[in-house]
Design an enzyme around this catalytic site. Structure first.
Site, PDB file in Angstrom:
ATOM      1  N   ASP A 213       0.861  -1.167   0.000  1.00 33.62           N
ATOM      2  CA  ASP A 213       0.000   0.000   0.000  1.00 33.62           C
ATOM      3  C   ASP A 213       0.911   1.234   0.000  1.00 33.62           C
ATOM      4  O   ASP A 213       2.088   1.148   0.374  1.00 33.62           O
ATOM      5  CB  ASP A 213      -0.876  -0.028   1.252  1.00 33.62           C
ATOM      6  CG  ASP A 213      -1.701   1.222   1.412  1.00 33.62           C
ATOM      7  OD1 ASP A 213      -2.346   1.637   0.445  1.00 33.62           O
ATOM      8  OD2 ASP A 213      -1.684   1.794   2.521  1.00 33.62           O
TER       9      ASP A 213
ATOM     10  N   ASP B 207      -0.082   5.018   1.024  1.00 35.06           N
ATOM     11  CA  ASP B 207      -0.248   5.963   2.130  1.00 35.06           C
ATOM     12  C   ASP B 207      -0.203   5.279   3.485  1.00 35.06           C
ATOM     13  O   ASP B 207      -0.889   4.283   3.724  1.00 35.06           O
ATOM     14  CB  ASP B 207      -1.556   6.723   1.963  1.00 35.06           C
ATOM     15  CG  ASP B 207      -1.548   7.610   0.722  1.00 35.06           C
ATOM     16  OD1 ASP B 207      -0.642   8.451   0.616  1.00 35.06           O
ATOM     17  OD2 ASP B 207      -2.432   7.434  -0.134  1.00 35.06           O
TER      18      ASP B 207
END
EC number: 3.1.3.3
Length: 276
Positions: free
Chosen positions: A75, A77
């Site tokens: 991922d 953020d």
């Protein structure tokens, strides 16, 4: 089983206490922040002790090597990056509090991701396009240990991928900067130099992340067991589900409950210490 103990500051007395609880036969030093306990067994008090002493713990199968894997999916953020990029964009538009509240609710699994992103993008309407570059130049920070982890994985031939519900403006630049093999994210609609408040095409959310990871995994001819996925929120559940090893990195409880391993105190380079 082997028990991996990691932390930014590890006291010898704490190591000995965990080893006693686990009945470990030996303690091996991996790095200054990581130790391997051999012939360890689970004990109901290990988790609470490690929480109290700010230590990460993981029971791993002996002999599992980093070179057993062929792909790592991350991922962006609050995982690969130490920021929530959309929150920082919103800050420049004076709507950070509203956007951040939606972001946190989404990460806890309270709001459908597509709805969440649509609502947050709408709040960015009329923001100048150059604000995105300002966030990248002035506010973007990699998570601790990110470059060390990636360099090691790339050196042994593991393919690297960022898979984000955020925006391609950032993933494409990060892909180039870090030498990643793949980058997938959502695209902001920009007209006449300003954000329209809309997202183009199908939104990549929880389901999309899982589907894309499976697609890339199959294209590379890899089994599920040869994939590592790393995330921090509910939106990453299906991505971790498509991997043999799912790592919750400084994550929300909903993801920690489903992950293979959890890292709450050390950086991303802590992933390397889980394997021989």
């Amino acid at each position: 089983m082997n028990l991996i103990i990691q932390g930014t500051e590890i006291e010898n007395s704490d190591l000995r206490a965990v080893a006693k609880l686990a009945g470990a036969s030996q303690i091996e030093r991996i790095t200054g922040e990581a130790f391997r306990m051999l012939d360890a067994e689970p004990h109901p008090e290990i988790e609470s002790f490690c929480e109290e002493t700010a230590l990460d713990f993981a029971f791993v199968v002996p002999g599992k090597k980093l070179t057993d894997f062929g792909l790592v999916a991350m991922d962006m953020d609050s995982t690969l990056l130490a920021i929530e990029s959309i929150d920082e964009i919103a800050d420049l538009h004076g709507v950070k509090a509203e956007v951040a509240a939606i972001t946190q609710s989404t990460m806890r699994g309270e709001i459908n991701f597509a709805e969440s992103l649509t609502r947050r993008a709408a709040l960015l309407k009329d923001l100048p396009e150059n604000a995105l570059q300002s966030v990248y130049d002035e506010r973007l920070r990699l998570s601790a240990g990110a470059e060390k982890m990636l360099q090691r994985m790339q050196s042994v031939g593991i393919k690297t991928m960022v898979l984000s519900g955020g925006f391609t403006f950032f993933t494409e630049r990060i892909k180039k900067r870090l030498g990643l093999d793949y980058a997938f994210a959502n695209t902001l609609d920009i007209q006449n130099g300003r954000l329209t408040g809309h997202v183009l095409g199908n939104i990549i959310g929880a389901t999309g992340k899982g589907e894309i990871l499976e697609q890339v995994r199959n294209e590379l001819g890899l089994s599920k067991e040869q994939v590592i996925a790393i995330g921090d929120g509910a939106n990453d559940l299906k991505m971790l589900g498509a991997a043999g090893v799912g790592i919750a990195f400084h994550a929300k409880p909903v993801l920690q409950a489903r992950a293979t391993y959890c890292l709450n105190h050390v950086g991303l380079d802590g992933v390397l210490n889980l394997f021989e």
